[in-house]
Design a protein around this motif. Structure first.
Motif, PDB file in Angstrom:
ATOM      1  N   GLU A  47       0.837  -1.198   0.000  1.00  0.00           N
ATOM      2  CA  GLU A  47       0.000   0.000   0.000  1.00  0.00           C
ATOM      3  C   GLU A  47       0.879   1.258   0.000  1.00  0.00           C
ATOM      4  OE1 GLU A  47      -3.334  -0.041  -0.121  1.00  0.00           O
ATOM      5  OE2 GLU A  47      -3.398   2.163  -0.130  1.00  0.00           O
ATOM      6  N   HIS A  48       1.907   1.252   0.828  1.00  0.00           N
ATOM      7  CA  HIS A  48       2.813   2.400   0.928  1.00  0.00           C
ATOM      8  C   HIS A  48       3.459   2.707  -0.422  1.00  0.00           C
ATOM      9  CE1 HIS A  48       5.833   5.145   2.494  1.00  0.00           C
ATOM     10  NE2 HIS A  48       6.758   4.422   1.883  1.00  0.00           N
ATOM     11  N   TYR A  49       3.942   1.661  -1.100  1.00  0.00           N
ATOM     12  CA  TYR A  49       4.642   1.835  -2.377  1.00  0.00           C
ATOM     13  C   TYR A  49       3.733   1.568  -3.586  1.00  0.00           C
ATOM     14  CZ  TYR A  49       9.290   2.514  -0.295  1.00  0.00           C
ATOM     15  OH  TYR A  49      10.382   3.022   0.375  1.00  0.00           O
ATOM     16  N   ALA A  50       2.414   1.736  -3.429  1.00  0.00           N
ATOM     17  CA  ALA A  50       1.440   1.427  -4.492  1.00  0.00           C
ATOM     18  C   ALA A  50       1.777   2.115  -5.809  1.00  0.00           C
ATOM     19  CB  ALA A  50       0.041   1.812  -4.038  1.00  0.00           C
ATOM     20  N   GLU A  51       2.329   3.332  -5.743  1.00  0.00           N
ATOM     21  CA  GLU A  51       2.638   4.071  -6.981  1.00  0.00           C
ATOM     22  C   GLU A  51       3.703   3.362  -7.827  1.00  0.00           C
ATOM     23  OE1 GLU A  51       4.915   7.783  -6.697  1.00  0.00           O
ATOM     24  OE2 GLU A  51       5.418   7.297  -4.625  1.00  0.00           O
ATOM     25  N   HIS A  52       4.458   2.440  -7.204  1.00  0.00           N
ATOM     26  CA  HIS A  52       5.532   1.737  -7.935  1.00  0.00           C
ATOM     27  C   HIS A  52       5.138   0.310  -8.333  1.00  0.00           C
ATOM     28  CE1 HIS A  52       8.100   5.079  -7.096  1.00  0.00           C
ATOM     29  NE2 HIS A  52       8.086   4.891  -5.788  1.00  0.00           N
ATOM     30  N   LYS A  53       3.849  -0.021  -8.203  1.00  0.00           N
ATOM     31  CA  LYS A  53       3.375  -1.395  -8.398  1.00  0.00           C
ATOM     32  C   LYS A  53       3.803  -2.004  -9.738  1.00  0.00           C
ATOM     33  CE  LYS A  53      -1.047  -1.847  -8.156  1.00  0.00           C
ATOM     34  NZ  LYS A  53      -2.336  -1.543  -7.520  1.00  0.00           N
ATOM     35  N   GLU A  54       3.823  -1.185 -10.777  1.00  0.00           N
ATOM     36  CA  GLU A  54       4.154  -1.707 -12.121  1.00  0.00           C
ATOM     37  C   GLU A  54       5.656  -1.702 -12.405  1.00  0.00           C
ATOM     38  OE1 GLU A  54       1.696  -3.100 -13.493  1.00  0.00           O
ATOM     39  OE2 GLU A  54       0.232  -2.196 -12.144  1.00  0.00           O
ATOM     40  N   ARG A  55       6.447  -1.139 -11.494  1.00  0.00           N
ATOM     41  CA  ARG A  55       7.897  -1.047 -11.757  1.00  0.00           C
ATOM     42  C   ARG A  55       8.554  -2.414 -11.568  1.00  0.00           C
ATOM     43  NH1 ARG A  55       8.862   4.580 -10.500  1.00  0.00           N
ATOM     44  NH2 ARG A  55      11.076   4.370 -11.011  1.00  0.00           N
ATOM     45  N   PRO A  56       9.631  -2.682 -12.329  1.00  0.00           N
ATOM     46  CA  PRO A  56      10.272  -4.002 -12.264  1.00  0.00           C
ATOM     47  C   PRO A  56      10.857  -4.325 -10.885  1.00  0.00           C
ATOM     48  CG  PRO A  56      11.556  -2.461 -13.608  1.00  0.00           C
ATOM     49  CD  PRO A  56      10.244  -1.811 -13.350  1.00  0.00           C
ATOM     50  N   PHE A  57      11.177  -3.303 -10.105  1.00  0.00           N
ATOM     51  CA  PHE A  57      11.811  -3.539  -8.806  1.00  0.00           C
ATOM     52  C   PHE A  57      10.811  -3.617  -7.648  1.00  0.00           C
ATOM     53  CE2 PHE A  57      11.950   1.048  -9.717  1.00  0.00           C
ATOM     54  CZ  PHE A  57      11.320   1.568  -8.586  1.00  0.00           C
ATOM     55  N   PHE A  58       9.492  -3.598  -7.976  1.00  0.00           N
ATOM     56  CA  PHE A  58       8.479  -3.542  -6.915  1.00  0.00           C
ATOM     57  C   PHE A  58       8.603  -4.712  -5.921  1.00  0.00           C
ATOM     58  CE2 PHE A  58       4.089  -4.302  -5.286  1.00  0.00           C
ATOM     59  CZ  PHE A  58       3.932  -3.118  -4.597  1.00  0.00           C
ATOM     60  N   GLY A  59       8.761  -5.930  -6.456  1.00  0.00           N
ATOM     61  CA  GLY A  59       8.867  -7.109  -5.581  1.00  0.00           C
ATOM     62  C   GLY A  59      10.060  -7.012  -4.646  1.00  0.00           C
ATOM     63  N   GLU A  60      11.179  -6.585  -5.224  1.00  0.00           N
ATOM     64  CA  GLU A  60      12.418  -6.399  -4.455  1.00  0.00           C
ATOM     65  C   GLU A  60      12.232  -5.347  -3.343  1.00  0.00           C
ATOM     66  OE1 GLU A  60      16.314  -4.927  -6.308  1.00  0.00           O
ATOM     67  OE2 GLU A  60      15.713  -6.611  -7.597  1.00  0.00           O
ATOM     68  N   LEU A  61      11.539  -4.278  -3.711  1.00  0.00           N
ATOM     69  CA  LEU A  61      11.297  -3.173  -2.780  1.00  0.00           C
ATOM     70  C   LEU A  61      10.456  -3.639  -1.587  1.00  0.00           C
ATOM     71  CD1 LEU A  61      11.572  -0.093  -2.361  1.00  0.00           C
ATOM     72  CD2 LEU A  61       9.606   0.217  -3.875  1.00  0.00           C
ATOM     73  N   VAL A  62       9.402  -4.398  -1.885  1.00  0.00           N
ATOM     74  CA  VAL A  62       8.525  -4.899  -0.815  1.00  0.00           C
ATOM     75  C   VAL A  62       9.274  -5.941   0.027  1.00  0.00           C
ATOM     76  CG1 VAL A  62       6.400  -6.194  -0.350  1.00  0.00           C
ATOM     77  CG2 VAL A  62       6.395  -4.344  -2.044  1.00  0.00           C
ATOM     78  N   ASP A  63      10.044  -6.813  -0.611  1.00  0.00           N
ATOM     79  CA  ASP A  63      10.849  -7.802   0.134  1.00  0.00           C
ATOM     80  C   ASP A  63      11.784  -7.082   1.108  1.00  0.00           C
ATOM     81  OD1 ASP A  63       9.752  -9.905  -1.232  1.00  0.00           O
ATOM     82  OD2 ASP A  63      11.457 -10.218  -2.568  1.00  0.00           O
ATOM     83  N   PHE A  64      12.425  -6.040   0.608  1.00  0.00           N
ATOM     84  CA  PHE A  64      13.408  -5.334   1.429  1.00  0.00           C
ATOM     85  C   PHE A  64      12.757  -4.624   2.615  1.00  0.00           C
ATOM     86  CE2 PHE A  64      15.785  -1.264   2.084  1.00  0.00           C
ATOM     87  CZ  PHE A  64      16.758  -1.819   2.892  1.00  0.00           C
ATOM     88  N   ILE A  65      11.672  -3.916   2.370  1.00  0.00           N
ATOM     89  CA  ILE A  65      11.079  -3.090   3.429  1.00  0.00           C
ATOM     90  C   ILE A  65      10.418  -3.964   4.512  1.00  0.00           C
ATOM     91  CG2 ILE A  65       8.694  -2.489   2.778  1.00  0.00           C
ATOM     92  CD1 ILE A  65      11.485   0.049   3.199  1.00  0.00           C
ATOM     93  N   THR A  66      10.104  -5.213   4.140  1.00  0.00           N
ATOM     94  CA  THR A  66       9.517  -6.141   5.123  1.00  0.00           C
ATOM     95  C   THR A  66      10.572  -7.064   5.741  1.00  0.00           C
ATOM     96  OG1 THR A  66       8.995  -7.719   3.352  1.00  0.00           O
ATOM     97  CG2 THR A  66       7.245  -6.195   3.991  1.00  0.00           C
ATOM     98  N   SER A  67      11.850  -6.847   5.415  1.00  0.00           N
ATOM     99  CA  SER A  67      12.897  -7.804   5.806  1.00  0.00           C
ATOM    100  C   SER A  67      13.374  -7.645   7.248  1.00  0.00           C
ATOM    101  CB  SER A  67      14.099  -7.670   4.863  1.00  0.00           C
ATOM    102  OG  SER A  67      14.715  -6.403   5.037  1.00  0.00           O
TER     103      SER A  67
END
Ligand code: GTP
Ligand code: MG
Length: 147
Positions: A47-67
């Motif tokens: 939800e926080h990074y919703a604006e980046h949902k379509e970007r190629p690094f979105f999965g990586e970004l969510v993995d990192f911020i929840t790590s």
């Protein structure tokens, strides 16, 4: 008074930079009005990074911020949204000037130490997403009128 949402990301917490970062904003004259050390659910991260949902690094970004734990904060003061962004430096630490948080402490765009709201609309949305109304305090310092 203007408010913004700032967050020490998992790399900043692991590197013991919470104090350094809080200190920079305190010394600038800004007021901390909400803070918590917390782990982030995937739901909140997405939800926080919703604006980046379509970007190629979105999965990586969510993995990192929840790590690992993050330190979420609300800061208050004159022009705090844009000034905090300037104090953070450019998104990619390669481009971030020395003297900024990312310029001084980060080396990769994926692990760039700190998040800060990028506009008044983002600040309002993000404060509401990360903090309940009771968690954001309202108190006045006499010195606030001078800076
Ligand atoms: P935030 O304050 O974290 O929102 O950073 P920002 O506003 O300076 O940048 P932006 O919102 O455009 O990107 C959000 C975050 O995505 C960045 O802080 C980076 O951590 C990450 N990011 C941006 N571009 C890339 C990229 O190319 N690769 C990876 N792995 N992460 C990226
Ligand atoms: Mg951003």
């Amino acid at each position: 008074m203007e408010k913004t949402f700032l967050m020490v990301k998992p790399d900043g917490v692991q590197r013991n930079l919470i104090g350094e970062i809080v200190s920079r904003f305190e010394k600038k004259g800004y007021q901390l009005v909400g803070a918590k050390l917390m782990t982030v659910s995937r739901e909140l991260a997405e939800e926080h990074y919703a604006e980046h949902k379509e970007r190629p690094f979105f999965g990586e970004l969510v993995d990192f911020i929840t790590s690992g734990p993050v330190f979420a904060m609300v800061w208050q003061g004159n022009n705090v949204i844009s000034t905090a962004r300037a104090m953070m430096g450019k998104t990619n630490p390669v481009d971030a000037a020395s003297g900024t948080i990312r310029g001084d402490f980060a080396t990769s765009v994926g692990m760039n130490i700190i998040h800060g709201s990028d506009s008044p609309e983002s600040a309002e949305r993000e404060i509401g997403l990360w903090f309940s109304a009771e968690e954001v305090l309202s108190f006045e310092k006499t010195i606030q009128r001078w800076i």
